[in-house]
Design a protein around this motif. Sequence first.
Motif, PDB file in Angstrom:
ATOM      1  N   LYS A 232      -9.485  -5.554   6.626  1.00  8.49           N
ATOM      2  CA  LYS A 232      -7.738  -4.609   6.129  1.00  8.49           C
ATOM      3  C   LYS A 232      -6.374  -4.917   5.930  1.00  8.49           C
ATOM      4  O   LYS A 232      -6.382  -4.569   6.553  1.00  8.49           O
ATOM      5  CB  LYS A 232      -8.718  -3.438   6.289  1.00  8.49           C
ATOM      6  N   ALA A 233      -6.052  -5.048   4.784  1.00  8.30           N
ATOM      7  CA  ALA A 233      -4.713  -4.817   4.429  1.00  8.30           C
ATOM      8  C   ALA A 233      -4.167  -4.015   4.975  1.00  8.30           C
ATOM      9  O   ALA A 233      -3.969  -2.271   4.976  1.00  8.30           O
ATOM     10  CB  ALA A 233      -4.398  -5.071   2.811  1.00  8.30           C
ATOM     11  N   PRO A 234      -2.876  -4.055   5.744  1.00  9.75           N
ATOM     12  CA  PRO A 234      -2.785  -3.008   6.143  1.00  9.75           C
ATOM     13  C   PRO A 234      -1.641  -2.012   5.469  1.00  9.75           C
ATOM     14  O   PRO A 234      -1.087  -2.122   4.403  1.00  9.75           O
ATOM     15  CB  PRO A 234      -0.824  -3.497   7.111  1.00  9.75           C
ATOM     16  N   ASP A 235      -1.028  -0.907   5.601  1.00  9.89           N
ATOM     17  CA  ASP A 235      -1.018  -0.132   4.578  1.00  9.89           C
ATOM     18  C   ASP A 235       0.326  -0.615   4.342  1.00  9.89           C
ATOM     19  O   ASP A 235       1.339  -0.654   3.087  1.00  9.89           O
ATOM     20  CB  ASP A 235      -0.422   1.002   5.010  1.00  9.89           C
ATOM     21  N   SER A 236       0.905  -1.234   5.088  1.00  9.79           N
ATOM     22  CA  SER A 236       2.955  -1.568   4.933  1.00  9.79           C
ATOM     23  C   SER A 236       3.614  -3.093   4.178  1.00  9.79           C
ATOM     24  O   SER A 236       4.032  -3.554   4.036  1.00  9.79           O
ATOM     25  CB  SER A 236       3.443  -2.308   6.193  1.00  9.79           C
ATOM     26  N   LEU A 237       1.776  -3.659   3.886  1.00  6.68           N
ATOM     27  CA  LEU A 237       1.474  -5.569   3.329  1.00  6.68           C
ATOM     28  C   LEU A 237       2.239  -4.967   2.024  1.00  6.68           C
ATOM     29  O   LEU A 237       1.280  -4.336   1.383  1.00  6.68           O
ATOM     30  CB  LEU A 237      -0.086  -6.397   3.242  1.00  6.68           C
TER      31      LEU A 237
ATOM     32  N   GLU B  58      -1.361  -0.017  -7.411  1.00  2.82           N
ATOM     33  CA  GLU B  58      -2.054   1.471  -7.016  1.00  2.82           C
ATOM     34  C   GLU B  58      -2.901   1.213  -6.570  1.00  2.82           C
ATOM     35  O   GLU B  58      -4.237   1.151  -7.306  1.00  2.82           O
ATOM     36  CB  GLU B  58      -1.536   2.646  -8.300  1.00  2.82           C
ATOM     37  N   VAL B  59      -3.268   0.570  -5.843  1.00  4.05           N
ATOM     38  CA  VAL B  59      -5.293   0.591  -4.050  1.00  4.05           C
ATOM     39  C   VAL B  59      -4.988   1.414  -3.146  1.00  4.05           C
ATOM     40  O   VAL B  59      -3.774   1.408  -2.805  1.00  4.05           O
ATOM     41  CB  VAL B  59      -5.200  -0.810  -4.077  1.00  4.05           C
ATOM     42  N   GLU B  60      -5.637   1.758  -3.277  1.00  4.32           N
ATOM     43  CA  GLU B  60      -6.137   2.972  -1.755  1.00  4.32           C
ATOM     44  C   GLU B  60      -5.760   2.332  -0.529  1.00  4.32           C
ATOM     45  O   GLU B  60      -5.974   2.096   0.389  1.00  4.32           O
ATOM     46  CB  GLU B  60      -6.831   4.055  -1.845  1.00  4.32           C
ATOM     47  N   SER B  61      -7.466   1.130  -0.766  1.00  3.51           N
ATOM     48  CA  SER B  61      -7.181   0.001   0.038  1.00  3.51           C
ATOM     49  C   SER B  61      -8.115  -1.082  -0.058  1.00  3.51           C
ATOM     50  O   SER B  61      -8.426  -1.033  -1.326  1.00  3.51           O
ATOM     51  CB  SER B  61      -7.918   0.407   1.352  1.00  3.51           C
ATOM     52  N   ARG B  62      -8.099  -2.518   0.796  1.00  2.07           N
ATOM     53  CA  ARG B  62      -8.167  -3.956   0.357  1.00  2.07           C
ATOM     54  C   ARG B  62      -8.464  -4.207   1.414  1.00  2.07           C
ATOM     55  O   ARG B  62      -7.667  -4.101   2.155  1.00  2.07           O
ATOM     56  CB  ARG B  62      -7.175  -4.683  -1.211  1.00  2.07           C
ATOM     57  N   ASP B  63     -10.014  -5.024   1.339  1.00  2.56           N
ATOM     58  CA  ASP B  63      -9.809  -5.775   1.984  1.00  2.56           C
ATOM     59  C   ASP B  63     -10.362  -6.946   2.025  1.00  2.56           C
ATOM     60  O   ASP B  63     -10.906  -6.869   1.024  1.00  2.56           O
ATOM     61  CB  ASP B  63     -11.261  -5.001   2.952  1.00  2.56           C
ATOM     62  N   VAL B  64     -10.824  -8.051   2.747  1.00  2.00           N
ATOM     63  CA  VAL B  64     -11.286  -9.564   2.464  1.00  2.00           C
ATOM     64  C   VAL B  64     -11.666 -10.191   3.235  1.00  2.00           C
ATOM     65  O   VAL B  64     -12.110  -9.908   4.661  1.00  2.00           O
ATOM     66  CB  VAL B  64     -10.216 -10.537   2.636  1.00  2.00           C
ATOM     67  N   ARG B  65     -12.946 -10.818   3.074  1.00  2.00           N
ATOM     68  CA  ARG B  65     -14.405 -11.472   4.288  1.00  2.00           C
ATOM     69  C   ARG B  65     -14.699 -12.847   3.455  1.00  2.00           C
ATOM     70  O   ARG B  65     -14.227 -12.850   2.074  1.00  2.00           O
ATOM     71  CB  ARG B  65     -15.853 -10.420   4.194  1.00  2.00           C
TER      72      ARG B  65
END
Length: 332
Positions: free
Chosen positions: A71-76, A166-173
């Motif tokens: 899950k992308a850190p907020d600072s990324l 503008e994205v609240e969160s993003r994750d990758v698998r």
Amino acid sequence: MNQKLLLVVLVSLLGVCCKEKSKEEKLDQVVESKPTTQKTYAEISIKEGGQWEGTKYIGENLTFKNVDYLKAPDSLTDHSYYVRYEGPGWESNKVGYRIYFDWRNAIDVFGKKVDTMVLSKVGVDNYDSYHEDSAWGMDVLKAGSSLGIGSYGRFDGDKNVEHFKEVESRDVRIRNSEQGSGVTINYLGWTAFDETLDLKTDLFIEPDSRMTKATLSPSKAIEGLCTGIVKFDEIELIEKQSENGDWGYLATYGEQTLVPDNLGMVIFYKTDRVDKVAESEHDHLLVFKPSEDPVTYYFAAAWEKEKDGLKSKEEFINYIDDRLNELARTPE
């Protein structure tokens, strides 16, 4: 007597050394031969041993670690120096790709001179030396501010494509199997032109193929969802549809790399899912019809220096025409 004993000891030690050397040579052979049996690979690799300072990940003696989920850190953001080569990558024995795991969200091309897996070695020196020509190949595409090849965004109907600022969160698998390799990315709360939705994307490549299968699954029907290929003023757009009209492609060919070398790029699409072909400031676009149903398309890149690759525009056109006919013959 002592001399004989010494001789016996030396012979024994030599035998042990020879056996150990033989073991090492066999291990080297296993290490060298293992990648040749592997025809696809996907990964995402992050730094550990440091700390965030604003939007940069810093520290001394940092190491990289591969993870199956992130899950992308907020600072990324771009150039945070946290994710190796700035995002997840996937490859076959023909070509490699990466997608920037930040607001840019462009898909880039790793041209390969070899038919083995290379991504695990790319960027491990903590620099972007993969932009330089090397024995395995290099990052070839000049993506700039575009979608690169086959990435996605939202078109405003004029000249602008909104990426993922503008994205609240993003994750990758990450996914690796005998059938192929790829990445699944979830974008939650993506706001583009004052409209918000969730988007799930799956990018998958099979052995012996240049083609990535892309599937976009939006949480609601939205106008302007699109994919595209970076455009250059001196490179013409090539368009074609299959004889039955079910499939089409957009393609480009020419000096559109960092070297520069010749590179061919193509997107294959189902004609009944596309609203129009358009031009933005940076891309040739396919704009999809609004729908909550998943939309699938394919993209591929062919670098003239790849091993046993396509060396001319004619060979590239023959290749994409063959793939177009295969798609048109394949039932859904």
